[in-house]
Design an enzyme around this catalytic site. Structure first.
Site, mmCIF file in Angstrom:
data_model
loop_
_atom_site.group_PDB
_atom_site.id
_atom_site.type_symbol
_atom_site.label_atom_id
_atom_site.label_comp_id
_atom_site.label_asym_id
_atom_site.label_seq_id
_atom_site.Cartn_x
_atom_site.Cartn_y
_atom_site.Cartn_z
ATOM 1 N N GLU A 25 0.832 -1.213 0.000
ATOM 2 C CA GLU A 25 0.000 0.000 0.000
ATOM 3 C C GLU A 25 0.865 1.261 0.000
ATOM 4 O OE1 GLU A 25 -1.532 1.903 3.435
ATOM 5 O OE2 GLU A 25 -1.281 0.117 4.675
ATOM 6 N N LYS A 159 -3.538 -1.650 15.462
ATOM 7 C CA LYS A 159 -2.984 -0.900 16.584
ATOM 8 C C LYS A 159 -3.983 -0.773 17.710
ATOM 9 C CE LYS A 159 0.505 1.773 14.414
ATOM 10 N NZ LYS A 159 0.493 2.504 13.150
HETATM 11 N N1 PSU Z 1 -2.957 1.686 10.569
HETATM 12 C C1 PSU Z 1 -1.645 1.746 10.765
HETATM 13 N N2 PSU Z 1 -0.858 2.385 9.864
HETATM 14 C C2 PSU Z 1 -1.388 2.937 8.742
HETATM 15 C C3 PSU Z 1 -2.792 2.832 8.532
HETATM 16 C C4 PSU Z 1 -3.534 2.190 9.465
HETATM 17 O O1 PSU Z 1 -1.171 1.234 11.762
HETATM 18 O O2 PSU Z 1 -0.656 3.531 7.938
HETATM 19 C C5 PSU Z 1 -3.392 3.383 7.268
HETATM 20 C C6 PSU Z 1 -3.698 2.235 6.283
HETATM 21 O O3 PSU Z 1 -3.540 2.687 4.975
HETATM 22 C C7 PSU Z 1 -5.157 1.931 6.561
HETATM 23 C C8 PSU Z 1 -5.682 3.309 6.818
HETATM 24 O O4 PSU Z 1 -5.825 1.293 5.487
HETATM 25 O O5 PSU Z 1 -4.662 3.970 7.558
HETATM 26 C C9 PSU Z 1 -6.969 3.278 7.589
HETATM 27 O O6 PSU Z 1 -7.492 4.561 7.662
HETATM 28 P P1 PSU Z 1 -8.983 4.781 8.209
HETATM 29 O O7 PSU Z 1 -8.923 4.377 9.636
HETATM 30 O O8 PSU Z 1 -9.243 6.236 7.988
HETATM 31 O O9 PSU Z 1 -9.866 3.904 7.367
#
Ligand code: PSU
Ligand code: MN
Length: 310
Positions: A25, A159
Site C-alpha cells: 500500500e 494498533k
Molecule cells: N494503521 C496503521 N498504519 C497505517 C494505517 C492504518 O497502523 O498507515 C493506514 C492504512 O492505509 C489503513 C488506513 O488502510 O490507515 C486506515 O485509515 P482509516 O482508519 O481512515 O480507514
C-alpha cells in the site's frame, strides 16, 4: 473505455512469467511515516519481497491511472509529495477522474490488487473500529473491504489506538477469516499479543495459500486477514506504549480530529511522543509481513501450477 491500470516494467514481467507478486500500500508512505524514513522503508520493504522470491507491486494513483508497481522515480516522488490524497474505496474513481495523486489505504489497495490479478498484499496494520465508535460511527472501510474483495492481507494485527475487541467482532460478523500466524493470540502491532485469542491459528504459509484458493473454489467472496506478530526483538512493551496511545487519543479528542484525519493524526503523535522509536518497530514488522506475504504468494503460485498440471 479501457481500465486505467498500468504495471511497472518489473510487475509486467512478473505477470508475463507467472512469478509471485506481492501488493504493497502507499498510505503508509504518505500518511503513516515521515520523510525520509517513509522512502527508506518503502524501498526496504520492496527489497524484502524480492529477497523472499516475489515481485513487489507498490500501488498508488497518479495522472488518472492506477499504478501497480512504481518505478524508483515514482516511489521517490510519492514519498516526497505533500499533497497526496488518502484514497479508500469511496475516493478511487474521483481521484482518477481528477488526475490527483492518491495514496491507497488497505481497502483501496485490495481493490487495485484484485483488478491487477494480485492475490497477496502486505502492510503494517489495518484500519478498524475506532474507540468511541458507538458515538462517532468511525469504522474503517478496510473491514468491509476484507469481506468483499478476494485478497489475502498480511498485517501485524491492528494498533491498540483502535477498539480491538470490536474490530474482531466486526470481522467475524462480516465473515472475514482472521488467521494468526504461529500464534494463539491476535497481535496488536507494536505488541505480539493484544490479549485477545486468535480466531484461527495457522502455522505455515502453505496453509494460508491453500485456504485462499479454497475460498475461491467455494465461491466465498472476500479476503483473509493474516495477523503476523511483530518479531520479539522489535516489540515495544505494552506498559511503554499504552500511556502514549492514551495521550494521543486524548489530544485527538481535544483537537476535534475526525474522519479520515484520525488515523494519520494518531500515528504522527505516537511517532513524536516515542521520539521516533515507534517507527523502528513499525519498520521491523512491515518487513516481517513482506517476507511472509512473499512466501504465501509463492505457495499460491505453486499450488495453481500443480492444479493446472493435473
Ligand atoms: N494503521 C496503521 N498504519 C497505517 C494505517 C492504518 O497502523 O498507515 C493506514 C492504512 O492505509 C489503513 C488506513 O488502510 O490507515 C486506515 O485509515 P482509516 O482508519 O481512515 O480507514
Ligand atoms: Mn475512519
Amino acid at each position: 473505455m479501457t481500465l486505467p491500470l498500468i504495471f511497472s516494467p518489473e510487475v509486467a514481467e512478473a505477470k508475463r512469467t507467472g512469478a509471485p507478486i506481492v501488493a504493497l500500500e502507499s498510505t503508509i508512505i504518505t500518511h503513516g511515516m515521515p520523510y525520509p524514513q517513509n522512502l527508506e522503508t518503502a524501498r526496504l520493504v520492496e527489497q524484502q519481497v524480492r529477497d523472499a522470491g516475489a515481485v513487489p507491486a507498490t500501488i498508488a494513483l497518479m495522472d488518472g491511472q492506477i499504478h501497480a508497481g512504481l518505478t524508483p522515480e515514482a516511489l521517490e516522488k510519492l514519498a516526497q509529495s505533500n499533497g497526496a490524497h488518502k484514497v479508500s474505496r469511496a475516493d478511487i474513481a474521483v481521484c482518477l477522474a481528477k488526475g490527483w495523486t492518491g495514496a491507497t489505504t488497505v481497502a483501496a489497495t485490495m481493490i487495485c490488487a484484485n483488478l491487477a490479478g494480485i492475490d497477496v498484499f502486505a502492510t503494517g496494520g489495518i484500519g478498524g473500529v475506532h474507540r468511541g465508535a458507538e458515538e462517532t460511527f468511525d469504522i474503517s472501510a478496510d473491514l468491509m473491504e476484507l469481506a468483499q474483495t478476494s485478497v489475502t492481507v498480511v498485517a501485524a494485527g491492528a494498533k491498540a489506538i483502535l477498539d480491538l475487541p470490536k474490530t474482531l467482532e466486526t470481522l467475524e460478523t462480516q465473515g472475514v477469516p482472521v488467521l494468526c500466524y504461529q500464534s494463539d493470540d491476535f497481535p496488536a502491532f507494536w505488541s505480539r499479543s493484544s490479549g485477545l485469542p486468535a480466531p484461527l491459528r495457522v502455522d505455515t504459509a502453505s496453509e494460508i495459500g491453500q485456504a485462499h484458493l479454497l475460498r475461491g473454489q467455494l465461491g466465498l467472496p472476500g479476503g483473509q486477514l493474516v495477523g503476523n506478530p511483530i518479531p520479539e526483538t522489535a516489540e515495544i512493551p505494552t506498559e511503554t506504549i499504552n500511556p502514549i496511545i492514551q495521550a494521543a487519543l486524548s489530544e485527538a479528542e481535544a483537537a476535534g480530529v475526525s474522519a479520515k484525519e484520525v488515523t494519520p493524526f494518531l500515528l504522527g503523535r505516537i511517532f513524536e511522543l516515542t521520539d521516533g522509536k515507534s517507527l523502528d518497530a513499525n519498520i521491523a514488522l512491515v518487513l516481517n509481513n513482506a517476507r511472509l506475504a512473499a512466501e504465501i504468494a509463492t505457495s499460491i503460485t505453486a499450488l495453481r501450477e500443480k492444479a493446472d498440471q493435473s
